[in-house]
Design a protein around this motif. Sequence first.
Motif, mmCIF file in Angstrom:
data_model
loop_
_atom_site.group_PDB
_atom_site.id
_atom_site.type_symbol
_atom_site.label_atom_id
_atom_site.label_comp_id
_atom_site.label_asym_id
_atom_site.label_seq_id
_atom_site.Cartn_x
_atom_site.Cartn_y
_atom_site.Cartn_z
ATOM 1 N N VAL A 3 -7.607 6.863 -12.169
ATOM 2 C CA VAL A 3 -6.538 6.082 -11.541
ATOM 3 C C VAL A 3 -6.911 5.715 -10.107
ATOM 4 C CG1 VAL A 3 -4.125 6.113 -10.819
ATOM 5 C CG2 VAL A 3 -4.798 7.144 -13.006
ATOM 6 N N SER A 4 -7.507 6.653 -9.370
ATOM 7 C CA SER A 4 -7.881 6.390 -7.979
ATOM 8 C C SER A 4 -8.957 5.315 -7.885
ATOM 9 C CB SER A 4 -8.360 7.677 -7.306
ATOM 10 O OG SER A 4 -9.483 8.209 -7.997
ATOM 11 N N GLU A 5 -9.919 5.317 -8.814
ATOM 12 C CA GLU A 5 -10.964 4.295 -8.820
ATOM 13 C C GLU A 5 -10.382 2.926 -9.131
ATOM 14 O OE1 GLU A 5 -13.621 5.821 -11.710
ATOM 15 O OE2 GLU A 5 -14.839 6.955 -10.259
ATOM 16 N N TYR A 6 -9.446 2.890 -10.076
ATOM 17 C CA TYR A 6 -8.795 1.621 -10.422
ATOM 18 C C TYR A 6 -8.007 1.078 -9.239
ATOM 19 C CZ TYR A 6 -5.627 -1.676 -12.672
ATOM 20 O OH TYR A 6 -4.916 -2.794 -12.989
ATOM 21 N N ALA A 7 -7.295 1.972 -8.520
ATOM 22 C CA ALA A 7 -6.514 1.553 -7.350
ATOM 23 C C ALA A 7 -7.435 1.040 -6.249
ATOM 24 C CB ALA A 7 -5.672 2.715 -6.841
ATOM 25 N N ALA A 8 -8.587 1.690 -6.070
ATOM 26 C CA ALA A 8 -9.532 1.254 -5.042
ATOM 27 C C ALA A 8 -10.109 -0.119 -5.371
ATOM 28 C CB ALA A 8 -10.650 2.282 -4.905
ATOM 29 N N ILE A 9 -10.438 -0.343 -6.638
ATOM 30 C CA ILE A 9 -10.968 -1.649 -7.056
ATOM 31 C C ILE A 9 -9.908 -2.732 -6.881
ATOM 32 C CG2 ILE A 9 -11.765 -2.972 -9.052
ATOM 33 C CD1 ILE A 9 -13.111 -0.425 -10.069
ATOM 34 N N LYS A 10 -8.681 -2.407 -7.230
ATOM 35 C CA LYS A 10 -7.593 -3.370 -7.083
ATOM 36 C C LYS A 10 -7.370 -3.729 -5.626
ATOM 37 C CE LYS A 10 -2.812 -4.161 -8.545
ATOM 38 N NZ LYS A 10 -1.623 -3.556 -9.221
ATOM 39 N N LEU A 11 -7.422 -2.728 -4.727
ATOM 40 C CA LEU A 11 -7.269 -2.980 -3.297
ATOM 41 C C LEU A 11 -8.406 -3.835 -2.775
ATOM 42 C CD1 LEU A 11 -5.824 -2.446 -0.618
ATOM 43 C CD2 LEU A 11 -7.151 -0.334 -0.401
ATOM 44 N N PHE A 12 -9.636 -3.534 -3.202
ATOM 45 C CA PHE A 12 -10.798 -4.306 -2.761
ATOM 46 C C PHE A 12 -10.677 -5.775 -3.182
ATOM 47 C CE2 PHE A 12 -15.005 -6.070 -3.707
ATOM 48 C CZ PHE A 12 -15.596 -5.982 -2.454
ATOM 49 N N ARG A 13 -10.248 -6.005 -4.413
ATOM 50 C CA ARG A 13 -10.096 -7.378 -4.892
ATOM 51 C C ARG A 13 -9.006 -8.108 -4.124
ATOM 52 N NH1 ARG A 13 -10.386 -6.451 -11.506
ATOM 53 N NH2 ARG A 13 -12.649 -6.072 -11.610
ATOM 54 N N SER A 14 -7.927 -7.387 -3.800
ATOM 55 C CA SER A 14 -6.839 -8.004 -3.039
ATOM 56 C C SER A 14 -7.308 -8.428 -1.658
ATOM 57 C CB SER A 14 -5.667 -7.027 -2.914
ATOM 58 O OG SER A 14 -4.637 -7.560 -2.135
ATOM 59 N N VAL A 15 -8.083 -7.559 -0.988
ATOM 60 C CA VAL A 15 -8.608 -7.891 0.338
ATOM 61 C C VAL A 15 -9.600 -9.036 0.244
ATOM 62 C CG1 VAL A 15 -9.963 -7.016 2.279
ATOM 63 C CG2 VAL A 15 -8.200 -5.575 1.225
ATOM 64 N N ALA A 16 -10.454 -9.008 -0.795
ATOM 65 C CA ALA A 16 -11.449 -10.063 -0.967
ATOM 66 C C ALA A 16 -10.791 -11.419 -1.199
ATOM 67 C CB ALA A 16 -12.368 -9.713 -2.138
ATOM 68 N N ASP A 17 -9.697 -11.425 -1.959
ATOM 69 C CA ASP A 17 -8.997 -12.687 -2.214
ATOM 70 C C ASP A 17 -8.389 -13.274 -0.943
ATOM 71 O OD1 ASP A 17 -9.647 -12.533 -4.863
ATOM 72 O OD2 ASP A 17 -7.749 -11.599 -5.469
ATOM 73 N N ARG A 18 -8.074 -12.403 0.027
ATOM 74 C CA ARG A 18 -7.410 -12.858 1.238
ATOM 75 C C ARG A 18 -8.372 -13.034 2.420
ATOM 76 N NH1 ARG A 18 -1.810 -12.291 1.091
ATOM 77 N NH2 ARG A 18 -1.016 -11.266 -0.779
ATOM 78 N N ARG A 19 -9.648 -12.913 2.161
ATOM 79 C CA ARG A 19 -10.592 -12.952 3.289
ATOM 80 C C ARG A 19 -10.587 -14.316 3.980
ATOM 81 N NH1 ARG A 19 -13.637 -13.255 -1.369
ATOM 82 N NH2 ARG A 19 -15.184 -14.929 -1.531
ATOM 83 N N TYR A 20 -10.405 -15.390 3.217
ATOM 84 C CA TYR A 20 -10.383 -16.706 3.832
ATOM 85 C C TYR A 20 -9.155 -16.865 4.726
ATOM 86 C CZ TYR A 20 -13.926 -17.685 0.308
ATOM 87 O OH TYR A 20 -15.052 -17.633 -0.468
ATOM 88 N N TYR A 21 -8.055 -16.278 4.303
ATOM 89 C CA TYR A 21 -6.832 -16.305 5.113
ATOM 90 C C TYR A 21 -7.053 -15.586 6.440
ATOM 91 C CZ TYR A 21 -1.970 -15.345 6.406
ATOM 92 O OH TYR A 21 -0.783 -15.240 7.078
ATOM 93 N N PHE A 22 -7.666 -14.405 6.370
ATOM 94 C CA PHE A 22 -7.912 -13.629 7.585
ATOM 95 C C PHE A 22 -8.932 -14.321 8.494
ATOM 96 C CE2 PHE A 22 -6.544 -10.017 4.775
ATOM 97 C CZ PHE A 22 -5.373 -9.754 5.461
ATOM 98 N N ILE A 23 -9.942 -14.935 7.900
ATOM 99 C CA ILE A 23 -10.947 -15.645 8.700
ATOM 100 C C ILE A 23 -10.309 -16.818 9.434
ATOM 101 C CG2 ILE A 23 -13.027 -17.088 8.571
ATOM 102 C CD1 ILE A 23 -13.968 -15.263 6.270
ATOM 103 N N SER A 24 -9.460 -17.582 8.746
ATOM 104 C CA SER A 24 -8.785 -18.725 9.376
ATOM 105 C C SER A 24 -7.876 -18.261 10.510
ATOM 106 C CB SER A 24 -7.977 -19.499 8.333
ATOM 107 O OG SER A 24 -8.810 -19.997 7.316
ATOM 108 N N LEU A 25 -7.126 -17.177 10.247
ATOM 109 C CA LEU A 25 -6.219 -16.653 11.264
ATOM 110 C C LEU A 25 -6.989 -16.145 12.471
ATOM 111 C CD1 LEU A 25 -3.295 -15.969 12.001
ATOM 112 C CD2 LEU A 25 -3.598 -13.768 10.854
ATOM 113 N N LEU A 26 -8.085 -15.455 12.231
ATOM 114 C CA LEU A 26 -8.913 -14.937 13.323
ATOM 115 C C LEU A 26 -9.507 -16.079 14.145
ATOM 116 C CD1 LEU A 26 -10.121 -12.450 14.689
ATOM 117 C CD2 LEU A 26 -12.052 -12.605 13.097
ATOM 118 N N THR A 27 -9.870 -17.163 13.487
ATOM 119 C CA THR A 27 -10.411 -18.333 14.197
ATOM 120 C C THR A 27 -9.385 -18.919 15.158
ATOM 121 O OG1 THR A 27 -11.841 -18.850 12.316
ATOM 122 C CG2 THR A 27 -11.435 -20.611 13.908
#
Length: 254
Positions: A3-27
Amino acid sequence: MTVSEYAAIKLFRSVADRRYYFISLLTVIVGWEVASRFLPPYILPSWVLVFETLLRLNLVHAWVTLARVLLALAVAFAVGLTLATLMYLSQKFEKYFIPIVNLIMAVPAICWVLFSILWFRDQEFRIFFVLFAVCLPGYTIDILDAIKNIPFQLRELVLSFRPSKYQFISKLILPGITPNILTTWKVNLGLAIRVVTVAELVGTLTGIGYALNFALGQQSIREITAWTIVLVVSLLALQGVVSIIEKRLLRWRK
């Protein structure tokens, strides 16, 4: 997979999906800070000055504004859902009432603000009236379109069981229009946040709109920027709550 590995993978995918949002905001943040180095603080303050101002804000104004928005949207949604259902059940009612809804939607928000000032004495009811008038047509039309877009074959299948009107609405209509309802809430939240600040600019002593007007009188760009951040964060938080509800209610959707 644990369960912990699945939660970690899910969190990683969520952050990866939002990386463009964070990059734009940081810019934007970095660009603002660089520009503030070359411009005077009364035109473009640095983030240090803005956050110092944020810490001194009276956030009671923010809570008052959010309470006004949520109350008006809740009432507008309830009325819009009722009208849309009645128009779906009665074509004659739709023919008579849809022109009125379109007329209300065509009136600019600033006109509703002026009407409310001339028509009503109570400040709170003025703001409620403006938000209600601006958001009601959107709820009504979007929900009516969602009801009409329910597949004809599905309606015929449900009707073959001879349901009552209550059963027809509760078992078919409401589940079928839930995605559209949630989308309409997201749109109207953004609309209401923009409109309420305009309504609060005139004749009120509370709310973010009043605070912005006061900051304008003081010619404080730092305070205006700080309140703008509060507005944006509040809207994103509210839309985030709707998104969480959407994921729970529509978890069947991939």
